[in-house]
Design a protein around this motif. Structure first.
Motif, short mmCIF file in Angstrom:
data_model
loop_
_atom_site.label_atom_id
_atom_site.label_comp_id
_atom_site.label_asym_id
_atom_site.label_seq_id
_atom_site.Cartn_x
_atom_site.Cartn_y
_atom_site.Cartn_z
N GLY A 123 0.85 -1.19 0.00
CA GLY A 123 0.00 0.00 0.00
C GLY A 123 0.88 1.24 0.00
N ALA A 124 0.40 2.31 -0.61
CA ALA A 124 1.26 3.49 -0.75
C ALA A 124 0.45 4.77 -0.71
CB ALA A 124 2.05 3.41 -2.05
N LEU A 125 1.05 5.79 -0.14
CA LEU A 125 0.56 7.16 -0.22
C LEU A 125 1.67 8.01 -0.79
CD1 LEU A 125 -1.25 9.61 0.38
CD2 LEU A 125 -0.33 9.60 2.71
N LEU A 126 1.52 8.42 -2.05
CA LEU A 126 2.51 9.28 -2.70
C LEU A 126 1.98 10.69 -2.91
CD1 LEU A 126 4.21 7.05 -5.42
CD2 LEU A 126 4.75 7.28 -2.99
N ASP A 127 0.69 10.82 -3.20
CA ASP A 127 0.10 12.13 -3.49
C ASP A 127 -1.29 12.17 -2.87
OD1 ASP A 127 -0.91 14.48 -4.44
OD2 ASP A 127 -0.58 14.04 -6.57
N ALA A 128 -1.44 12.93 -1.80
CA ALA A 128 -2.70 12.94 -1.06
C ALA A 128 -3.86 13.46 -1.90
CB ALA A 128 -2.55 13.79 0.20
N LYS A 129 -3.59 14.25 -2.91
CA LYS A 129 -4.65 14.84 -3.72
C LYS A 129 -4.97 14.01 -4.97
CE LYS A 129 -5.76 18.54 -1.36
NZ LYS A 129 -7.14 18.72 -0.84
N TRP A 130 -4.41 12.80 -5.05
CA TRP A 130 -4.70 11.93 -6.19
C TRP A 130 -6.05 11.23 -5.99
CZ3 TRP A 130 -5.33 6.63 -7.02
CH2 TRP A 130 -5.39 6.24 -8.37
N VAL A 131 -7.10 12.00 -6.03
CA VAL A 131 -8.46 11.50 -5.87
C VAL A 131 -9.36 12.37 -6.73
CG1 VAL A 131 -10.35 11.05 -4.24
CG2 VAL A 131 -7.99 10.84 -3.46
N HIS A 132 -10.33 11.76 -7.43
CA HIS A 132 -11.27 12.58 -8.20
C HIS A 132 -12.04 13.48 -7.25
CE1 HIS A 132 -14.45 13.83 -10.88
NE2 HIS A 132 -13.82 13.26 -11.88
N PRO A 133 -12.02 14.79 -7.46
CA PRO A 133 -12.60 15.71 -6.48
C PRO A 133 -14.09 15.54 -6.27
CG PRO A 133 -12.03 16.87 -8.51
CD PRO A 133 -11.43 15.50 -8.62
N ASN A 134 -14.80 14.98 -7.25
CA ASN A 134 -16.26 14.84 -7.13
C ASN A 134 -16.67 13.50 -6.52
OD1 ASN A 134 -16.90 17.39 -8.19
ND2 ASN A 134 -16.66 16.63 -10.28
N ARG A 135 -15.71 12.64 -6.23
CA ARG A 135 -16.02 11.38 -5.58
C ARG A 135 -15.99 11.55 -4.07
NH1 ARG A 135 -12.62 6.80 -8.91
NH2 ARG A 135 -14.25 6.24 -10.39
N SER A 136 -16.87 10.86 -3.39
CA SER A 136 -16.81 10.85 -1.93
C SER A 136 -15.66 9.95 -1.49
CB SER A 136 -18.12 10.35 -1.34
OG SER A 136 -18.28 8.96 -1.60
N ALA A 137 -15.27 10.12 -0.24
CA ALA A 137 -14.20 9.26 0.30
C ALA A 137 -14.61 7.80 0.21
CB ALA A 137 -13.93 9.66 1.75
N ARG A 138 -15.87 7.51 0.54
CA ARG A 138 -16.32 6.11 0.52
C ARG A 138 -16.32 5.54 -0.90
NH1 ARG A 138 -20.44 6.38 3.73
NH2 ARG A 138 -19.64 5.13 5.46
N SER A 139 -16.81 6.31 -1.86
CA SER A 139 -16.87 5.80 -3.24
C SER A 139 -15.46 5.62 -3.81
CB SER A 139 -17.70 6.71 -4.14
OG SER A 139 -17.11 7.99 -4.27
N HIS A 140 -14.54 6.50 -3.44
CA HIS A 140 -13.15 6.35 -3.89
C HIS A 140 -12.56 5.03 -3.39
CE1 HIS A 140 -8.92 7.18 -4.66
NE2 HIS A 140 -8.67 7.04 -3.36
N LEU A 141 -12.77 4.75 -2.11
CA LEU A 141 -12.22 3.52 -1.55
C LEU A 141 -12.94 2.29 -2.08
CD1 LEU A 141 -11.65 4.69 2.14
CD2 LEU A 141 -9.92 4.35 0.37
N ARG A 142 -14.23 2.39 -2.34
CA ARG A 142 -14.96 1.26 -2.93
C ARG A 142 -14.41 0.92 -4.32
NH1 ARG A 142 -21.24 2.74 -1.25
NH2 ARG A 142 -21.17 1.79 0.84
N TRP A 143 -14.09 1.96 -5.08
CA TRP A 143 -13.50 1.74 -6.41
C TRP A 143 -12.17 1.01 -6.29
CZ3 TRP A 143 -9.03 4.58 -8.03
CH2 TRP A 143 -8.61 4.27 -9.33
N LEU A 144 -11.32 1.46 -5.35
CA LEU A 144 -10.05 0.78 -5.14
C LEU A 144 -10.25 -0.66 -4.70
CD1 LEU A 144 -7.89 3.47 -3.24
CD2 LEU A 144 -7.61 2.69 -5.60
#
Length: 312
Positions: A76-97
């Motif tokens: 698991g990695a965190l390289l860029d904290a802002k590498w998330v689609h801005p219109n996705r919720s935190a939950r939907s982002h993690l569900r996609w992953l």
């Protein structure tokens, strides 16, 4: 375990990483430190298969990242904290992953709770502060319950409580037997978090050692001693060739270098000198880092004294 051997990366005429070899063992937090432009982020990107090495290789548990079937379950990695689609919720982002690596959906709520984002799980990620984005990135890194974790500047944007939290989290993860590699410019925080260091400069390995050994070898330790018989004490020590200086912050106090508390105490006792304080002052990780990497800084300020005298 993470292993790099002869890892090299060129961008045209620029040599960003130069024949870099090191090993990150399980069960410890390893700090990845170096001056700006040293090649830390580029190295992490090559470990994760985001950049292709010019030569050499990086292996995760003996395999290139690209050969892992479900990579989030291994690393698991965190390289860029802002590498998330801005219109996705935190939950939907993690569900996609989670779906991309065939992870159970229930794992999403577990990591949201672990990083303290349950209350804002349905908010759009684009509205998050940098600290909240860091927590979301950490949740993504933890999603597959991997044995290997990489964090690039994970405490950026976190308040003091958050910094303590991530420090404790990294120690806990290492205590479970995971390999944790963390890059940070906050050297005092690295001194509290990392038990081992990989230090690089201009893309080359400077040293890999325990944090304690690095500080002991590269920073100057001193002994602080306070006595009502200061002149007698100074004479006793100087007769033994020991360097003595008056402490700038207190009367009846000396700063002694080139020896330890045991020798100072024994010499004082033999001479009948009364001591009111005898303490070892260890060098800091920041001092050791500046001493070791001073010649590998890519961008250095000019002569500060000259600027002061000219008024600029």
């Amino acid at each position: 375990m993470i292993e790099t051997r002869g890892l090299t990366k060129r961008y045209g005429p620029t040599l960003a990483v130069d024949d870099l070899s090191f090993t990150i063992q399980p069960g410890r937090v390893t700090g990845f430190v170096g001056p700006n432009g040293a090649g830390k982020s580029t190295t992490m990107r090559m470990i994760l298969g985001l950049d292709r090495p010019t030569s050499g290789h990086a292996l995760i548990d003996g395999r290139p990242y690209g050969d892992l079937d479900h990579p989030l379950r291994t690393v698991g990695a965190l390289l860029d904290a802002k590498w998330v689609h801005p219109n996705r919720s935190a939950r939907s982002h993690l569900r996609w992953l989670a779906r991309s690596n065939r992870l159970p959906a229930g794992r999403v709520d577990e990591v949201l709770d672990q990083v303290g984002l349950t209350a804002v799980a349905d908010r759009r990620a684009g509205t998050f502060s940098l600290g909240m984005s860091q927590r979301l990135g950490i949740a993504g890194a933890l999603l597959g319950d991997p044995g290997i974790l990489l964090f690039d500047e994970p405490v950026n944007g976190l308040d003091p409580e958050g910094i303590v939290w991530i420090r404790q989290l990294m120690r806990h993860l290492a205590g479970e037997g995971r390999s944790v590699l963390v890059s940070s410019h906050l050297l005092p925080e690295m001194a509290l978090t990392a038990t081992e260091l990989v230090v690089i400069g201009r893309g080359r390995l400077i040293t890999q050692s325990s944090t304690a050994d690095f500080v002991d070898k590269a920073a100057t330790s001193s002994v602080r001693v306070r006595s009502p018989q200061l002149l007698e004490l100074a004479e006793v020590l100087m007769r033994q060739g020991i360097e003595v200086h008056a402490a700038p912050d207190g009367d009846q106090t000396l700063v002694v270098t080139g020896t330890d508390t045991a020798q100072v105490g024994e010499l004082a006792a033999h001479a009948g000198v009364v001591l009111h304080e005898l303490a070892l002052h260890r060098g800091s990780l920041e001092e050791a880092f500046m001493h070791i990497t001073g010649h590998d800084v890519e961008y250095a300020a000019g002569n500060q004294n000259a600027l002061a005298t000219t008024g600029r």
